[in-house]
Design a protein around this motif. Structure first.
Motif, PDB file in Angstrom:
ATOM      1  N   ALA A 140       0.317  -1.355  -0.501  1.00 40.11           N
ATOM      2  CA  ALA A 140       0.311  -0.065   0.171  1.00 40.11           C
ATOM      3  C   ALA A 140       0.879   1.694  -0.255  1.00 40.11           C
ATOM      4  O   ALA A 140       2.419   1.052   0.266  1.00 40.11           O
ATOM      5  N   GLU A 141       0.214   2.611  -0.470  1.00 44.08           N
ATOM      6  CA  GLU A 141       0.471   3.625  -0.502  1.00 44.08           C
ATOM      7  C   GLU A 141       0.378   3.849   0.851  1.00 44.08           C
ATOM      8  O   GLU A 141      -0.988   4.712   1.337  1.00 44.08           O
ATOM      9  N   ALA A 142       1.186   5.077   1.868  1.00 44.37           N
ATOM     10  CA  ALA A 142       0.160   5.642   2.741  1.00 44.37           C
ATOM     11  C   ALA A 142       0.093   7.417   2.120  1.00 44.37           C
ATOM     12  O   ALA A 142       1.288   7.533   1.955  1.00 44.37           O
ATOM     13  N   VAL A 175       6.010   5.429   1.018  1.00 38.73           N
ATOM     14  CA  VAL A 175       6.268   6.830   1.886  1.00 38.73           C
ATOM     15  C   VAL A 175       6.667   7.862   0.994  1.00 38.73           C
ATOM     16  O   VAL A 175       7.570   7.431   0.429  1.00 38.73           O
ATOM     17  N   ASN A 176       5.862   8.399   1.102  1.00 35.89           N
ATOM     18  CA  ASN A 176       6.179  10.161   0.034  1.00 35.89           C
ATOM     19  C   ASN A 176       7.278  10.523   0.751  1.00 35.89           C
ATOM     20  O   ASN A 176       7.032  11.179   2.128  1.00 35.89           O
ATOM     21  N   LEU A 177       8.359  11.174   0.495  1.00 34.22           N
ATOM     22  CA  LEU A 177       9.286  12.271   0.502  1.00 34.22           C
ATOM     23  C   LEU A 177       9.035  12.894   0.083  1.00 34.22           C
ATOM     24  O   LEU A 177       9.255  13.357  -1.246  1.00 34.22           O
ATOM     25  N   PHE A 228      10.228   4.468  -0.613  1.00 31.25           N
ATOM     26  CA  PHE A 228      10.279   5.552  -0.046  1.00 31.25           C
ATOM     27  C   PHE A 228      10.206   6.321  -1.858  1.00 31.25           C
ATOM     28  O   PHE A 228      10.593   5.783  -2.469  1.00 31.25           O
ATOM     29  N   GLU A 229       8.846   6.726  -2.347  1.00 31.00           N
ATOM     30  CA  GLU A 229       8.395   7.776  -2.922  1.00 31.00           C
ATOM     31  C   GLU A 229       9.158   8.907  -3.493  1.00 31.00           C
ATOM     32  O   GLU A 229       8.746   9.455  -2.566  1.00 31.00           O
ATOM     33  N   ILE A 230       9.934   9.111  -4.649  1.00 31.12           N
ATOM     34  CA  ILE A 230       9.901  10.888  -4.446  1.00 31.12           C
ATOM     35  C   ILE A 230       9.753  10.489  -5.595  1.00 31.12           C
ATOM     36  O   ILE A 230       9.689  10.292  -6.962  1.00 31.12           O
ATOM     37  N   ILE A 256       9.518   2.147 -11.113  1.00 32.41           N
ATOM     38  CA  ILE A 256       8.455   3.572 -11.683  1.00 32.41           C
ATOM     39  C   ILE A 256       7.094   3.712 -11.450  1.00 32.41           C
ATOM     40  O   ILE A 256       6.576   2.797 -11.956  1.00 32.41           O
ATOM     41  N   LYS A 257       6.399   4.484 -10.823  1.00 35.02           N
ATOM     42  CA  LYS A 257       5.341   4.527 -11.143  1.00 35.02           C
ATOM     43  C   LYS A 257       4.947   5.779 -12.021  1.00 35.02           C
ATOM     44  O   LYS A 257       4.946   6.964 -11.954  1.00 35.02           O
ATOM     45  N   LEU A 258       4.022   5.089 -12.743  1.00 32.78           N
ATOM     46  CA  LEU A 258       3.460   6.266 -13.381  1.00 32.78           C
ATOM     47  C   LEU A 258       2.206   6.733 -13.392  1.00 32.78           C
ATOM     48  O   LEU A 258       1.908   6.578 -12.993  1.00 32.78           O
ATOM     49  N   VAL A 307      10.700   5.924  -7.971  1.00 35.22           N
ATOM     50  CA  VAL A 307      10.221   7.212  -8.752  1.00 35.22           C
ATOM     51  C   VAL A 307       8.393   7.129  -8.811  1.00 35.22           C
ATOM     52  O   VAL A 307       7.521   7.017  -9.727  1.00 35.22           O
ATOM     53  N   ASP A 308       7.828   8.548  -8.358  1.00 38.92           N
ATOM     54  CA  ASP A 308       6.246   8.475  -8.602  1.00 38.92           C
ATOM     55  C   ASP A 308       6.635   9.642  -9.274  1.00 38.92           C
ATOM     56  O   ASP A 308       7.093  10.639  -9.615  1.00 38.92           O
ATOM     57  N   ASP A 309       5.192   9.711 -10.063  1.00 37.79           N
ATOM     58  CA  ASP A 309       3.997  10.663 -11.419  1.00 37.79           C
ATOM     59  C   ASP A 309       5.405  10.450 -12.335  1.00 37.79           C
ATOM     60  O   ASP A 309       5.210  11.810 -12.591  1.00 37.79           O
TER      61      ASP A 309
HETATM   62 MN    MN Z   1       3.196   8.826  -4.718  1.00 38.90          MN
END
Ligand code: MN
Ligand code: G
Length: 235
Positions: A19-21, A78-80, A110-112, A161-163, A140-142
């Protein structure tokens, strides 16, 4: 409750893989303030750091609780915010906090956001390398939201990689866009990068990106971000 979890699923395995927090702030009347509204405000005041640290500690102790209850923890991301990367002590600070909880780093990602890499790439990349050497996963987020260059794919020392959800959604609406997503997924698979498609809302979107070679999805088709206590009951 401040922290919400949104599941990530594997299509081939028909299961939730983690999951993503995310945070949801509430107005005094109980209505939810969307993150697109409060994140820029918190970023400009520096308060985003406190929020990220709060979420990070919450996630570490939640994983600890699951272990204490004899459950197998899922990986939680967790998003940083990019502001963290201005601090040279970031990685040491994360590790110090993490080590209080006596858990394995394999449960933490960690999502950056992609835009971090447009400035001071070298400084950021060395921090990410240290996080990964320690055993955390980094994504890598977004990706695709801004001006990501193909060059970036080659230099990013990340696992996943998160598209970006808007990028995917806009692209799937036309032939050229679909071909671009297809090619991108194929390149990412070629270099052994894990891929998550964000913002999947329909079975049709899921089917298309799955056929293109992406197995992990996140989006309202599966669930919205939900309070952690609900998440624990459901998943
Ligand atoms: Mn995110
Ligand atoms: O930037 P990042 O990818 O971390 O953003 C996550 C945000 O995306 C959360 O606020 C979450 O509510 C939102 N989100 C997650 N899935 C979907 C979806 O399927 N559709 C839309 N419109 N938003 C989504």
């Amino acid at each position: 409750d401040l922290v919400y979890f949104q599941p990530k699923v594997s299509v081939s395995e028909h299961c939730v893989v983690g999951a993503e927090a995310l945070t949801r702030l509430q107005n005094e009347d109980g209505s939810i303030i969307p993150p697109d509204v409060f994140i820029p405000v918190l970023e400009s005041s520096g308060k985003i750091l406190e929020l990220d640290w709060y979420v990070m500690r919450f996630v570490f102790s939640k994983i600890r609780d699951w272990l204490d209850e004899g459950k197998k923890p899922q990986k939680i991301s967790v998003n940083l915010s990019k502001i963290h990367f201005y601090y040279d002590t970031l990685v040491d600070d994360i590790i110090r906090e993490f080590e209080k909880h006596q858990i394995s780093p394999e449960y933490v990602e960690f999502e950056i956001t992609e835009s971090v890499f447009f400035e001071e790439a070298d400084l950021i990349i060395s921090k990410i390398e240290r996080l990964r050497e320690y055993g955390f996963k980094v994504s890598v987020d977004d990706f695709g939201a801004g001006y990501s260059s193909l060059n970036l794919i080659g230099i990013l020392p990340v696992d996943i990689i998160k598209l970006d959800k808007r990028f995917v959604k806009n692209s799937l609406g036309n032939k050229k866009g679909k071909d671009i997503i297809k090619g991108l997924i194929s390149i990412l698979n070629e270099i052994d990068m894990d891929i998550v498609c964000e913002g999947i809302e329909t079975k049709e979107e899921e089917r298309i990106v799955y056929e293109f070679g992406c197995d992990s999805m996140q989006g309202y088709l599966y669930d919205r971000p939900i309070p952690v206590s609900d998440y624990e009951k459901k998943y």
